[in-house]
Motif scaffolding. Structure first.
Motif: not given
Length: 182
Positions: A132-138
């Motif tokens: 999965r890919f996540l955002r550094r901002t959440g």
């Protein structure tokens, strides 16, 4: 330390070697050699070391395809959500081997990769990885957002039925994931 050294070598090789740039949808082939720090007490590659090397294979594909730079620009990063690996043969000190990594497909939650360790054309071990890919901002990045940021896929990215069944079988629901079973 060994993994850090291999990461440095991989990064240098990608930057300095005039190889054909890959598409994210191509198969990457990452060469390795078994070192002393890869071995367990039985003198073959430790099962956990295979999982660490899988990280380098995925990174190789993302670096050589330019996808790593794309996700960095968006403030995204990959994480492994699930993986399974099957071992067929042993690797021992000094042996050269190759890790082949390719995208199998996507579903509504994740990207799936097949990664195969080979030596002299024979399969040593094979893994399926759910990422999965996540955002550094959440928060998560949807597969649709990933596909929009990537090269156009040259083939159907529908998962094989067996991968879908595996993904369903290993999924931990929110309510079950918080309780420990006796």
């Amino acid at each position: 330390m060994n993994l850090t050294f291999r990461l440095l070598l991989l990064t240098l090789r990608v930057r300095l070697t005039p190889r054909r740039r890959l598409s994210l949808w191509d198969e990457s082939r990452t060469p390795f050699r078994v070192t002393l720090t890869d071995l367990d007490p039985l003198r073959h590659v430790n099962n956990g070391k295979y999982l660490s090397l899988l990280d380098l294979g995925r990174l190789d594909l993302m670096l050589r395809s330019g996808f790593w730079a794309t996700i960095a620009e968006h403030g995204w990063y990959p994480v492994v959500a699930a993986q399974t690996i099957t071992y067929k043969r042993s690797l021992t000190l000094g042996q050269r081997f190759e890790l082949r990594s390719r995208v199998l497909g996507v579903d509504e939650r994740a990207v799936y990769m097949e990664q195969t360790f080979t030596r002299r054309g024979a399969v040593v071990a094979r893994a399926v990885v759910q990422a999965r890919f996540l955002r550094r901002t959440g928060g998560p990045v949807t597969p649709d957002e990933l596909l929009a940021a990537a090269d156009p896929a040259p083939r159907d990215l529908t998962l094989p039925d067996w991968v879908s069944a595996w993904a369903d079988a290993v999924r931990i629901s929110g309510s079950e994931g918080d309780r420990v079973r006796p």
